[in-house]
Write an enzyme that holds these catalytic residues in place. Structure first.
Site, mmCIF file in Angstrom:
data_model
loop_
_atom_site.group_PDB
_atom_site.id
_atom_site.type_symbol
_atom_site.label_atom_id
_atom_site.label_comp_id
_atom_site.label_asym_id
_atom_site.label_seq_id
_atom_site.Cartn_x
_atom_site.Cartn_y
_atom_site.Cartn_z
ATOM 1 N N HIS A 197 7.366 4.576 -56.244
ATOM 2 C CA HIS A 197 6.474 5.738 -56.453
ATOM 3 C C HIS A 197 7.033 6.947 -55.695
ATOM 4 O O HIS A 197 7.125 8.053 -56.228
ATOM 5 C CB HIS A 197 5.058 5.413 -55.961
ATOM 6 N N ASN A 198 7.410 6.732 -54.456
ATOM 7 C CA ASN A 198 7.923 7.854 -53.658
ATOM 8 C C ASN A 198 9.265 8.358 -54.175
ATOM 9 O O ASN A 198 9.542 9.554 -54.135
ATOM 10 C CB ASN A 198 8.028 7.453 -52.180
ATOM 11 N N GLY A 206 -1.856 11.178 -49.922
ATOM 12 C CA GLY A 206 -1.931 12.110 -48.799
ATOM 13 C C GLY A 206 -3.312 12.070 -48.162
ATOM 14 O O GLY A 206 -4.119 11.168 -48.434
ATOM 15 N N LYS A 208 5.292 1.069 -53.984
ATOM 16 C CA LYS A 208 5.032 2.361 -53.310
ATOM 17 C C LYS A 208 6.370 3.077 -53.043
ATOM 18 O O LYS A 208 6.468 4.302 -53.172
ATOM 19 C CB LYS A 208 4.262 2.138 -52.000
ATOM 20 N N LYS A 244 11.239 11.388 -44.980
ATOM 21 C CA LYS A 244 10.993 10.299 -44.024
ATOM 22 C C LYS A 244 11.709 9.022 -44.417
ATOM 23 O O LYS A 244 11.751 8.081 -43.645
ATOM 24 C CB LYS A 244 9.494 10.050 -43.892
ATOM 25 N N SER A 298 -1.180 5.768 -51.715
ATOM 26 C CA SER A 298 -0.676 7.114 -51.993
ATOM 27 C C SER A 298 -1.817 8.093 -52.227
ATOM 28 O O SER A 298 -2.855 7.733 -52.762
ATOM 29 C CB SER A 298 0.218 7.107 -53.234
ATOM 30 N N GLU A 304 8.462 10.451 -56.938
ATOM 31 C CA GLU A 304 7.889 11.684 -56.339
ATOM 32 C C GLU A 304 9.021 12.649 -55.940
ATOM 33 O O GLU A 304 8.956 13.851 -56.225
ATOM 34 C CB GLU A 304 7.060 11.273 -55.120
ATOM 35 N N GLN A 327 2.585 3.973 -37.886
ATOM 36 C CA GLN A 327 3.946 4.329 -38.286
ATOM 37 C C GLN A 327 4.748 3.088 -38.688
ATOM 38 O O GLN A 327 4.708 2.068 -37.974
ATOM 39 C CB GLN A 327 4.619 5.008 -37.099
ATOM 40 N N GLY A 384 -5.201 2.654 -36.048
ATOM 41 C CA GLY A 384 -4.380 3.845 -36.315
ATOM 42 C C GLY A 384 -5.258 4.929 -36.915
ATOM 43 O O GLY A 384 -5.562 4.891 -38.112
ATOM 44 N N VAL A 429 -4.078 11.120 -39.143
ATOM 45 C CA VAL A 429 -4.644 11.705 -40.374
ATOM 46 C C VAL A 429 -4.974 10.681 -41.479
ATOM 47 O O VAL A 429 -6.108 10.605 -41.961
ATOM 48 C CB VAL A 429 -3.695 12.788 -40.933
HETATM 49 C C1 6PG Z 1 2.027 9.613 -50.852
HETATM 50 C C2 6PG Z 1 3.218 10.284 -50.240
HETATM 51 C C3 6PG Z 1 3.267 9.960 -48.794
HETATM 52 C C4 6PG Z 1 4.110 10.940 -48.021
HETATM 53 C C5 6PG Z 1 5.533 10.760 -48.256
HETATM 54 C C6 6PG Z 1 6.331 12.013 -47.945
HETATM 55 O O1 6PG Z 1 2.261 8.881 -51.793
HETATM 56 O O2 6PG Z 1 0.918 9.830 -50.391
HETATM 57 O O3 6PG Z 1 4.379 9.858 -50.840
HETATM 58 O O4 6PG Z 1 3.632 8.625 -48.681
HETATM 59 O O5 6PG Z 1 3.721 12.232 -48.283
HETATM 60 O O6 6PG Z 1 5.935 9.750 -47.407
HETATM 61 O O7 6PG Z 1 7.597 11.581 -47.891
HETATM 62 P P1 6PG Z 1 8.782 12.435 -47.339
HETATM 63 O O8 6PG Z 1 8.402 12.900 -45.949
HETATM 64 O O9 6PG Z 1 9.917 11.484 -47.322
HETATM 65 O O10 6PG Z 1 8.917 13.571 -48.279
#
Ligand code: 6PG
Length: 483
Positions: free
Chosen positions: A196-197, A141, A193, A271, A139, A200, A86, A21, A24
């Protein structure tokens, strides 16, 4: 052309790890590994993507492959393969393709945002086949993946120890410590994770609400907003998200006049990881209302036409005028900091419950410590959260920690004032609102649940407990009392 693409150069020696994969995140992680001296076999389902990565990011330690059998046979045993694809069905499909190619003791690691329940299932399946499986939350990005993410690996400890060197080497570092640590068995890494999100989402929502207040009640311009967030980022609110917020307000539009923020549609995507956290909290019976509110805020933002229609039908209250802009900004800052404490307290409570419920033995201090750099929620006060759980690993809630308790007691008045001002001005602040509401439910001597119990017993004989004696009671309620 395709023929050319599929031809793989002979590899002189066996490689350290395969990475499947190369979009990015996968590409960035592969280059991160390659930079650190690991020899990486890269593969993407579309050979064009592999080819493009090699053209745009050539690296002597990244070797392209155009078929899975070739990739597998180029790896040193036990073979280690990281999936960066994915979440969902594609992960199962690639695992199915890999199983017949691998031998006992080989590894598959899933570095995507997979649902932890899927990771539990896949770990059990691969165990049956004699293969080792790790669900690895990653995590940070694109930038984090490329130069040092926060890494949350779950699976057997023994499996983790075999890949520890690779993962810890590529992870972000804080005070020379890697932001990567063994999380727990099965899907524990992906669970953490997910939380964590969720945090976030709540953190981003709080910042968006602070901005709404500063802009529409405080009258701050984009330039002033940038200055405010930049100043906040020098203090106790210092964090990645506050830092990028300051930058966002300074960004000129490259397609029109003015600032780009004013041309971005007011409708947020998601997402699903925040939503998973929220669904999970309802199943576990843990209140993470701020995270749920943040999910709902994104959902409500999507109804652009309905919002337009309703804004002309439902009378808006007058926005409360702000007299002293600096004092107002300070009030909002304290509200934001307090809201942030409560959002993180909710997220950590959810992990604590999962730890007991699933027997994962999560070390919350270690988890907080690996969130200190590399990840999206990295923030100054994660040092304080780390300290809190190191002091009391079984701390019932972050709110009870002396440091956070003193901040809550000092700042809560401004959380209430900020929320009150937003409510009376008709500005939507679901995260602030839920922060206040959680705090008051958390500290409530009387919650109103005695009446709920009476009603349940009245209409369904569901019984209740009493304050003055032990036991389970039912009362013969009489309907239609004369007053
Ligand atoms: C991370 C982010 C990464 C992604 C999110 C965005 O920790 O690097 O959380 O996993 O940017 O999945 O999530 P949404 O599209 O749901 O905002």
């Amino acid at each position: 052309m395709k023929e050319n693409l599929k031809k793989t150069e002979p590899t002189p020696e066996l490689l350290d790890i395969g990475l499947i994969g190369l979009s990015v995140m996968g590409r960035s992680l592969a280059l991160n590994m390659a930079d650190h001296g690991f020899q990486v076999a890269g593969y993407n389902r579309s050979p064009e993507v592999t080819q493009k990565v090699m053209e745009e990011h050539p690296h002597h330690n990244l070797i392209p492959f155009f078929s899975l059998p070739e990739l597998v046979s180029a790896l040193r045993r036990p073979r280690k393969i990281m999936l960066m694809i994915q979440a969902g069905a594609p992960v199962d499909a690639v695992i199915d393709q890999l199983i017949p190619l691998l031998d006992e003791g080989d590894f598959i690691m899933d570095g995507g945002n997979s649902y932890f329940g899927d990771t539990n299932r896949r770990a059990a399946l691969l165990k049956e086949k004699g293969l080792r499986y790790l669900g690895v939350g990653i995590s940070g990005g694109e930038e984090g993946a490329r130069f040092g993410p926060s890494i949350m690996p779950g699976g057997s400890r023994e499996a983790y120890e075999s890949v520890q060197q690779i993962l810890e080497t590529i992870a972000a570092k804080t005070k020379n410590e890697p932001c990567c640590a063994y999380i727990g068995p099965e899907g524990a890494g992906h669970y953490v994770k997910m939380v964590h999100n969720g945090i976030e989402y709540a953190d981003m929502q709080l910042i968006a609400e602070s901005c709404l207040l500063l802009k529409y009640a405080g009258g701050f311009t984009n330039r002033e907003l940038a200055d405010i967030y930049r100043t906040w980022n020098k203090g106790e609110l210092h964090s990645y998200l506050i830092g990028i917020t300051a930058d966002i307000f300074l960004e000129a539009d490259d397609m029109a006049d003015g600032d780009i923020i004013d041309h971005i549609l007011d409708s947020a995507g998601q997402k699903g990881t925040g939503r998973w956290a929220s669904i999970e909290s309802l199943k576990q019976g843990v209140d993470i209302s701020m995270i749920t509110a943040a999910c709902n805020a994104r959902v409500m933002s999507n109804h652009l036409e309905r919002r337009q229609k309703a804004s002309s039908l439902i009378h808006a209250p007058a926005v409360t005028a702000v007299e002293d802009k600096q004092a107002f900004a300070e009030m909002v800052r304290e509200a934001l900091y307090t809201g942030k404490i409560i959002a993180y307290a909710q997220g950590f409570s959810l992990m604590q419950d999962a730890s007991h419920r699933f027997g994962w033995n999560l070390d919350l201090g270690t988890i907080a410590s690996i969130f200190r750099a590399g990840c999206i929620i990295q923030a100054e006060f994660l040092n304080d959260i780390t300290k809190a759980f190191l002091k009391y690993p079984e701390l019932e809630s972050l709110i009870f920690d002396d440091f956070f308790l003193s901040r809550i007691n000092r700042y809560q008045e401004n959380l209430r004032k900020t929320t009150g001002l937003a409510v009376s001005s008709g500005l939507p602040v679901p995260a602030f609102f839920n922060a206040v509401s959680y705090l008051d439910s958390f500290r409530a001597k009387a919650s109103g649940a005695n009446l709920i119990q009476a009603q349940r017993d009245f209409f369904g004989a569901h019984t209740f407990e009493r304050t003055d004696r032990k036991g389970i009671f039912h009362h013969e309620w009489r309907a239609g009392h004369e007053v």
